[in-house]
Design an enzyme around this catalytic site. Structure first.
Site, mmCIF file in Angstrom:
data_model
loop_
_atom_site.group_PDB
_atom_site.id
_atom_site.type_symbol
_atom_site.label_atom_id
_atom_site.label_comp_id
_atom_site.label_asym_id
_atom_site.label_seq_id
_atom_site.Cartn_x
_atom_site.Cartn_y
_atom_site.Cartn_z
ATOM 1 N N HIS A 118 -10.993 4.654 -6.975
ATOM 2 C CA HIS A 118 -9.659 4.146 -6.188
ATOM 3 C C HIS A 118 -9.006 4.292 -5.166
ATOM 4 O O HIS A 118 -7.713 3.991 -6.243
ATOM 5 C CB HIS A 118 -9.333 2.540 -7.717
ATOM 6 C CG HIS A 118 -9.272 1.751 -6.438
ATOM 7 N ND1 HIS A 118 -8.945 1.227 -5.341
ATOM 8 C CD2 HIS A 118 -8.955 0.314 -7.477
ATOM 9 C CE1 HIS A 118 -8.624 0.002 -5.277
ATOM 10 N NE2 HIS A 118 -8.421 -0.420 -5.959
ATOM 11 N N ARG A 160 0.895 -1.378 -2.754
ATOM 12 C CA ARG A 160 -0.991 -1.050 -1.694
ATOM 13 C C ARG A 160 -0.338 -1.005 -0.650
ATOM 14 O O ARG A 160 -1.261 -0.283 -0.422
ATOM 15 C CB ARG A 160 -2.074 -2.426 -2.898
ATOM 16 C CG ARG A 160 -2.127 -2.589 -4.281
ATOM 17 C CD ARG A 160 -2.345 -1.320 -3.750
ATOM 18 N NE ARG A 160 -4.008 -1.097 -3.281
ATOM 19 C CZ ARG A 160 -5.252 -1.797 -3.682
ATOM 20 N NH1 ARG A 160 -5.341 -2.389 -4.545
ATOM 21 N NH2 ARG A 160 -6.954 -1.480 -2.696
ATOM 22 N N CYS A 215 -3.595 -1.962 -12.379
ATOM 23 C CA CYS A 215 -4.171 -2.393 -11.065
ATOM 24 C C CYS A 215 -4.153 -3.682 -11.085
ATOM 25 O O CYS A 215 -4.033 -4.017 -9.664
ATOM 26 C CB CYS A 215 -5.313 -1.320 -10.785
ATOM 27 S SG CYS A 215 -6.538 -1.743 -11.461
ATOM 28 N N ARG A 244 -15.486 -1.473 0.280
ATOM 29 C CA ARG A 244 -15.622 -1.937 -0.714
ATOM 30 C C ARG A 244 -16.325 -1.528 -0.920
ATOM 31 O O ARG A 244 -17.158 -2.573 -0.805
ATOM 32 C CB ARG A 244 -14.509 -3.141 -1.688
ATOM 33 C CG ARG A 244 -14.933 -3.355 -2.861
ATOM 34 C CD ARG A 244 -13.855 -4.077 -3.414
ATOM 35 N NE ARG A 244 -12.210 -4.078 -3.298
ATOM 36 C CZ ARG A 244 -11.831 -4.118 -4.733
ATOM 37 N NH1 ARG A 244 -11.902 -5.310 -4.572
ATOM 38 N NH2 ARG A 244 -10.277 -3.400 -4.782
ATOM 39 N N GLN A 250 -5.954 2.326 -4.533
ATOM 40 C CA GLN A 250 -4.619 1.861 -5.746
ATOM 41 C C GLN A 250 -4.215 2.929 -6.189
ATOM 42 O O GLN A 250 -2.693 3.120 -6.672
ATOM 43 C CB GLN A 250 -5.794 1.583 -6.926
ATOM 44 C CG GLN A 250 -5.329 0.786 -7.687
ATOM 45 C CD GLN A 250 -4.519 -0.639 -7.706
ATOM 46 O OE1 GLN A 250 -4.600 -1.258 -6.885
ATOM 47 N NE2 GLN A 250 -3.429 -0.458 -7.749
ATOM 48 N N ASP A 269 -7.055 -0.700 -17.733
ATOM 49 C CA ASP A 269 -7.749 -1.366 -16.507
ATOM 50 C C ASP A 269 -8.333 -2.493 -17.312
ATOM 51 O O ASP A 269 -8.935 -2.125 -18.783
ATOM 52 C CB ASP A 269 -8.338 -0.104 -15.774
ATOM 53 C CG ASP A 269 -9.596 -1.555 -14.405
ATOM 54 O OD1 ASP A 269 -8.206 -2.321 -13.926
ATOM 55 O OD2 ASP A 269 -10.987 -0.561 -13.963
HETATM 56 N N1 NVA Z 1 -12.416 -1.098 -12.795
HETATM 57 C C1 NVA Z 1 -12.093 -2.123 -11.366
HETATM 58 C C2 NVA Z 1 -10.686 -2.150 -10.870
HETATM 59 C C3 NVA Z 1 -10.744 -3.168 -9.856
HETATM 60 C C4 NVA Z 1 -9.046 -3.362 -9.181
HETATM 61 C C5 NVA Z 1 -12.897 -2.605 -11.221
HETATM 62 O O1 NVA Z 1 -13.971 -2.043 -11.021
HETATM 63 O O2 NVA Z 1 -13.614 -3.880 -10.843
HETATM 64 N N1 CP Z 2 -6.188 -3.958 -7.599
HETATM 65 C C1 CP Z 2 -6.833 -4.023 -7.035
HETATM 66 O O1 CP Z 2 -7.773 -3.683 -5.613
HETATM 67 O O2 CP Z 2 -7.244 -5.779 -6.325
HETATM 68 P P1 CP Z 2 -8.539 -6.448 -5.807
HETATM 69 O O3 CP Z 2 -10.032 -6.268 -6.716
HETATM 70 O O4 CP Z 2 -7.425 -7.740 -5.803
HETATM 71 O O5 CP Z 2 -8.368 -5.972 -3.965
#
Ligand code: NVA
Ligand code: CP
Length: 303
Positions: free
Chosen positions: A130, A289, A261, A103, A133, A221
């Site tokens: 992502h 997930r 998500c 990540r 997700q 989101d």
């Molecule tokens: N768009 C959000 C998704 C979090 C799971 C982010 O990147 O923070």
């Molecule tokens: N939806 C998602 O990826 O959650 P986290 O940021 O908690 O991993």
């Protein structure tokens, strides 16, 4: 199945359905006490350069359920955080582990890791994509509506990593998708270029009330993603009118589901009322997930 899971653009419809079918099986089997220890003796390295609840816990638990182990590696501890190149980190980790989940911010970093590590790489979120997700989202939609083909999805909000991945995933699976973003917050140009070939199935608008008409699945989101916290105040102003609320949901189909998500910001992209009304499905989405990622790991990492 491909060697890596880097972004939805890399997957064919058959790849996606193979993952979803195995994920359904994994879910059924877990609930019925049937184990799949297909990754016995294997290790997944998990590199986190951003926070996580769901991704971390579902990958770690999933790996354990498949008979393997997962290593949580934060950039605070890794030499990456002190500037060691990703190409060197990749070549080192590839000598120790059987797969890497990462990540991070730049999609290019994930692609480089895949190029240099020699082991399967899974994108656990970048600024661009992502995919884990969205696989869980497609699994949840199929559970609720029985099919994907022909359904209409609406995405309201920021043209971010989720929007990019949902557009590609939905179109590849034969869904229609309408995306409503404020001007200046459109999805990534590569995704829009991909979507251009699906003219009748894809719509990009600045009008949420138009976007949501006859929708079967309404998704949103956060307005400020990880790394954009400094712009949060400006975004709250720019996204006024892009909230999923009761008024907006009136135009969707009666049986429309709402997905998020998570984490969710009640009172911003979604009202508390709509969130709680759809909470059962939203938390199924979070649960999925685990099952979707177990399917991905089994397909990429098992002998
Ligand atoms: N768009 C959000 C998704 C979090 C799971 C982010 O990147 O923070
Ligand atoms: N939806 C998602 O990826 O959650 P986290 O940021 O908690 O991993």
């Amino acid at each position: 199945m491909k060697k890596h899971l880097l972004k939805m653009l890399d997957l064919s419809k058959d790849n996606i359905l193979e993952i979803l079918n195995l994920a359904d099986q994994m879910k059924y089997d877990l609930k019925n006490g049937i184990s799949h220890r297909v990754l016995e003796g294997k290790t997944l390295a998990m590199i986190f350069q951003k926070s996580s609840t769901r991704t971390r816990v579902s990958f770690e638990t999933g790996m354990y359920q498949l008979g393997g182990q997962a290593l949580f590696l934060s950039d605070k501890d890794l030499q990456i955080g002190r500037g060691e190149p990703i190409e060197d980190t990749a070549r080192v980790l590839g000598r120790y582990v059987n797969g890497i989940m990462i990540r991070t911010f730049e999609q290019e970093e994930v692609e480089a890791l895949a190029e240099w590590s020699g082991v399967p790489v899974i994108n656990g979120l970048t600024d661009f994509a992502h995919p884990c997700q969205v696989l869980a989202d497609l699994m949840t939609i199929r559970e609720q509506h029985s099919v994907l083909e022909g359904l209409k999805m609406t995405y309201i909000g920021d043209g971010n990593n989720m929007a990019n991945s949902l557009i590609v995933g939905a179109l590849k699976c034969g869904m229609k998708i309408s995306v409503a973003t404020p001007k200046g917050y459109e999805p990534h140009p590569d995704v829009l270029a991909f979507a251009k070939d699906f003219s009748t199935d894809f719509e990009l608008t600045t009008d949420p009330s138009l976007s949501v008409i006859h929708s079967d699945v309404v998704v949103t989101d956060v307005w400020a993603s990880m790394g954009q916290e400094g712009e949060a105040q400006k975004r709250v102003k720019d996204f006024a009118g892009f909230q999923i609320n009761d008024n907006l949901m009136q135009a969707a189909n009666k049986k429309a589901i709402v997905l998020h998500c998570l984490p969710a910001h009640r009172g911003e992209e979604i009202t508390a009322e709509i969130f709680e009304k759809h909470a059962d499905v939203i938390f199924d989405e979070a649960e999925n997930r685990l099952h979707a990622q177990k399917a991905v790991m089994a397909l990429l990492m098992a002998e």
